[in-house]
Design a protein around this motif. Structure first.
Motif, short mmCIF file in Angstrom:
data_model
loop_
_atom_site.label_atom_id
_atom_site.label_comp_id
_atom_site.label_asym_id
_atom_site.label_seq_id
_atom_site.Cartn_x
_atom_site.Cartn_y
_atom_site.Cartn_z
N THR A 140 0.98 4.05 -2.89
CA THR A 140 0.74 5.47 -2.59
C THR A 140 1.88 6.32 -3.09
O THR A 140 1.68 7.38 -3.70
N LEU B 104 1.82 6.43 -6.90
CA LEU B 104 0.75 7.30 -7.39
C LEU B 104 1.11 8.77 -7.21
O LEU B 104 0.84 9.60 -8.08
N ILE C 288 -5.21 -5.47 -3.99
CA ILE C 288 -3.93 -4.84 -4.31
C ILE C 288 -3.05 -5.76 -5.13
O ILE C 288 -2.49 -5.39 -6.15
N THR D 191 0.83 -1.21 0.00
CA THR D 191 0.00 0.00 0.00
C THR D 191 0.86 1.26 0.00
O THR D 191 0.60 2.21 -0.74
N TRP E 26 -10.74 2.05 -4.53
CA TRP E 26 -11.07 3.44 -4.15
C TRP E 26 -9.80 4.24 -3.89
O TRP E 26 -8.90 3.80 -3.18
N VAL E 27 -9.72 5.41 -4.50
CA VAL E 27 -8.59 6.32 -4.31
C VAL E 27 -9.11 7.74 -4.19
O VAL E 27 -9.99 8.16 -4.96
N ILE F 153 -7.44 -1.36 -7.58
CA ILE F 153 -7.61 -0.45 -6.45
C ILE F 153 -9.06 0.01 -6.47
O ILE F 153 -9.47 0.77 -7.35
N GLU G 45 -5.00 8.96 -0.70
CA GLU G 45 -5.48 7.91 0.20
C GLU G 45 -6.00 6.74 -0.64
O GLU G 45 -6.78 6.93 -1.57
N ILE G 46 -5.53 5.54 -0.30
CA ILE G 46 -5.93 4.33 -1.01
C ILE G 46 -6.65 3.39 -0.06
O ILE G 46 -6.18 3.14 1.05
N LYS G 47 -7.81 2.87 -0.51
CA LYS G 47 -8.54 1.86 0.25
C LYS G 47 -8.64 0.60 -0.60
O LYS G 47 -9.27 0.61 -1.66
#
Length: 236
Positions: A22, A25, A50, A18, A57-58, A55, A42-44
């Motif tokens: 991040t 990105l 992953i 993660t 949600w970003v 991904i 923010e990454i969920k």
């Protein structure tokens, strides 16, 4: 001490992935802009998502960013179901999108930043193209040098100098801006005044098609600020 108090190797590995995503990105986003004051990502995603390169949600927030000469005061973007080249990213290579990504965003551009953008080729070319279409029979002999933009309630006023290099002939363009549907802008009540002579006035209007990749939900002008909310497709 109970084993549950210690992070497992699996969770530690996922945290590293993660963090790597991040960072990748952020690097990719910074490569798209020449300047940015604040950048938050923010990454969920779950471990399985992953590792599969998805991904779900970003969230991205940036302030005082400059993209190809365009100054953006604040922007917040949310994207879902992003497919990326995860294998290459984990090997230290640049992040790349594998599919089209719909991005929902809120954009705010203050008047001072819009004026700073007048020097950009993107904005000046767009303004020149609109002016040529508004005045096809009275096309200016030389491209105007855009000097200033004033934002008012649903109205834009542009000031420029036209004519040869040694001349400073004032040019003023004024119009109301209206959103038609979700993919079209309408310029209404257009006035074009050159050297105190009206070249265009009255009930003239102009339509600008934003394309199928754009879905604007709100576009508003208030004194000193432009606010836009909607969706845009980001192509790989």
């Amino acid at each position: 001490m109970p084993e549950d108090n210690f992070p497992t190797k699996s969770s530690h590995k996922i945290r590293l992935i993660t963090n790597a995503l991040t960072a990748a990105l952020k690097l990719w986003l910074r490569a798209q802009v020449s300047q940015v004051s604040q950048l938050e990502v923010e990454i969920k995603a779950s471990d399985r998502q992953i590792l599969s390169g998805c991904i779900p949600w970003v969230s991205i927030f940036a302030s005082h960013a400059v993209y190809q000469g365009l100054y953006i005061t604040r922007i917040k973007l949310i994207a879902e179901n992003i497919q990326i080249n995860i294998g290459s990213v984990l090997k230290g290579k640049p992040l790349r999108l594998l599919e089209i990504v719909p991005v929902v965003g809120d954009l705010i551009v203050e008047e001072k930043d819009l004026n700073n953008s007048l020097a950009s080729e993107l904005l000046s070319t767009a303004l020149n193209d609109v002016l040529v279409k508004l005045l096809p029979e009275n096309c200016l002999q030389s491209q105007p040098k855009w000097q200033k933009i004033i934002l008012d309630n649903n109205q834009i006023t542009l000031f420029a100098n036209s004519g040869a290099t040694t001349e400073n002939i004032p040019l003023e363009v004024r119009f109301d801006l209206k959103l038609i549907g979700n993919q079209e802008l309408q310029l209404i009540h257009i006035q074009v005044i050159k050297n105190d002579v009206a070249l265009l006035e009255g009930e003239h209007n102009y339509h600008l098609d934003l394309g199928s990749d754009v879905d604007i939900q709100e576009l508003s002008l208030i004194p000193g600020q432009l606010v836009c909310r909607g969706r845009i497709n980001v192509n790989p």
